[in-house]
Design a protein around this motif. Structure first.
Motif, PDB file in Angstrom:
ATOM      1  N   VAL A 189      19.791   9.838  61.612  1.00 21.38           N
ATOM      2  CA  VAL A 189      19.573   9.919  60.163  1.00 21.38           C
ATOM      3  C   VAL A 189      20.915   9.935  59.431  1.00 21.38           C
ATOM      4  N   LEU A 190      21.004   9.131  58.398  1.00 20.50           N
ATOM      5  CA  LEU A 190      22.226   9.099  57.592  1.00 20.50           C
ATOM      6  C   LEU A 190      22.303  10.324  56.700  1.00 20.50           C
ATOM      7  N   GLY A 191      23.515  10.728  56.390  1.00 21.55           N
ATOM      8  CA  GLY A 191      23.696  11.869  55.507  1.00 21.55           C
ATOM      9  C   GLY A 191      23.406  11.518  54.060  1.00 21.55           C
ATOM     10  N   GLU A 192      23.073  12.526  53.292  1.00 25.27           N
ATOM     11  CA  GLU A 192      22.845  12.307  51.862  1.00 25.27           C
ATOM     12  C   GLU A 192      24.182  12.013  51.177  1.00 25.27           C
ATOM     13  N   GLY A 193      24.123  11.253  50.094  1.00 23.44           N
ATOM     14  CA  GLY A 193      25.338  10.981  49.358  1.00 23.44           C
ATOM     15  C   GLY A 193      25.343   9.594  48.723  1.00 23.44           C
ATOM     16  N   ALA A 249      20.140   2.767  57.872  1.00 20.98           N
ATOM     17  CA  ALA A 249      20.618   3.130  59.201  1.00 20.98           C
ATOM     18  C   ALA A 249      21.920   2.395  59.483  1.00 20.98           C
ATOM     19  N   ARG A 250      22.633   2.882  60.483  1.00 19.56           N
ATOM     20  CA  ARG A 250      23.857   2.215  60.910  1.00 19.56           C
ATOM     21  C   ARG A 250      23.507   0.982  61.731  1.00 19.56           C
ATOM     22  N   SER A 251      24.429   0.022  61.741  1.00 17.37           N
ATOM     23  CA  SER A 251      24.238  -1.175  62.568  1.00 17.37           C
ATOM     24  C   SER A 251      25.397  -1.334  63.530  1.00 17.37           C
ATOM     25  N   SER A 252      25.173  -2.140  64.564  1.00 18.68           N
ATOM     26  CA  SER A 252      26.222  -2.475  65.522  1.00 18.68           C
ATOM     27  C   SER A 252      25.986  -3.899  66.003  1.00 18.68           C
ATOM     28  N   ILE A 269      28.880   1.421  57.310  1.00 18.38           N
ATOM     29  CA  ILE A 269      27.579   1.882  57.805  1.00 18.38           C
ATOM     30  C   ILE A 269      26.761   0.742  58.408  1.00 18.38           C
ATOM     31  N   TRP A 270      26.655  -0.341  57.662  1.00 22.97           N
ATOM     32  CA  TRP A 270      25.759  -1.442  58.069  1.00 22.97           C
ATOM     33  C   TRP A 270      26.299  -2.753  57.511  1.00 22.97           C
ATOM     34  N   THR A 271      26.118  -3.867  58.260  1.00 17.74           N
ATOM     35  CA  THR A 271      26.575  -5.165  57.764  1.00 17.74           C
ATOM     36  C   THR A 271      25.789  -6.312  58.400  1.00 17.74           C
ATOM     37  N   THR A 272      25.586  -7.346  57.633  1.00 17.89           N
ATOM     38  CA  THR A 272      24.913  -8.536  58.160  1.00 17.89           C
ATOM     39  C   THR A 272      25.797  -9.280  59.162  1.00 17.89           C
TER      40      THR A 272
END
Length: 211
Positions: free
Chosen positions: A183-187, A171-174, A139-142
């Motif tokens: 919007v990210l899904g619940e979970g 949020a997602r990153s690129s 989803i996301w990363t530094t």
């Protein structure tokens, strides 16, 4: 006597003189040969040779095998503190157990020196990373943005900890420090932190519906 000096015969005088000369020469050669054969032989002269000094071979002490006086070089001893790495530190990660889709997650990271001596902490994108995943979905990363990781270089005494916070905008990153507005899904989500490649920590949390 006169016949000797003046040969008489039918041949010219020169012929008689040649014959007489040949006879005389033959007689002289025979006399010379006999004189040479029967001449007194000289006694051999023996020259005393100096007694040669006996040469006693000198025993040469074989030289000792060459030895390398230089002992194998030992590994250099560090003159200063060692680097803080996975072998001498503990990595801890904490965050909210629940976070709303429109909220923000604050991850608290702690790197503790568990060694017996001071170590030097170098914190930057190449030594630390934090990644949020949902199952196999990253989803996301530094790793996508250098400035999302605080930089630091300082000495940590034995037992001391260095703490910092990283905010995740849910949020997602690129690549290029970009984040998605979707919007990210619940979970359930998992945050994985890594320091010096081998020190690891994780935090499981839940993303809930926006309030």
């Amino acid at each position: 006597m006169d016949s000797l000096l003046h040969p008489v015969g039918s041949q010219p005088p020169g012929v008689y003189w040649a014959r007489r000369g040949a006879v005389v020469l033959a007689v002289v050669l025979v006399v010379a040969a006999l004189a040479f054969v029967f001449r007194p032989q000289p006694e051999p002269v023996v020259t005393a040779q100096p007694a040669s000094a006996s040469v006693t071979p000198t025993a040469t002490t074989p030289s000792a095998e060459p030895t390398d006086s230089a002992s194998p070089s030992a590994s250099p001893t560090p003159t200063g503190p060692l680097a803080c790495d996975a072998s001498n530190t503990d990595l801890a990660l904490a965050g909210y157990q629940k976070v709303a889709q429109d909220g923000k997650q604050s991850f608290k990271v702690s790197i503790t020196n568990r060694g017996d001596a001071t170590c030097v902490l170098t914190l930057k994108q190449s030594t630390f990373s934090l990644t949020v995943v949902s199952g196999s979905d990253r989803i996301w990363t530094t790793d996508d943005c250098e400035k999302w990781v605080p930089t630091a270089s300082e000495k940590l005494k034995a037992g001391a900890a260095y703490e910092f916070t990283i905010a995740w905008p849910v949020a997602r990153s690129s690549t290029g420090c970009k984040t998605s507005t979707s919007v990210l899904g619940e979970g359930t989500y998992v945050a994985n932190a890594t320091f010096a490649e081998d020190a690891k920590a994780r935090q499981v949390f839940v993303v809930t519906k926006a309030g």
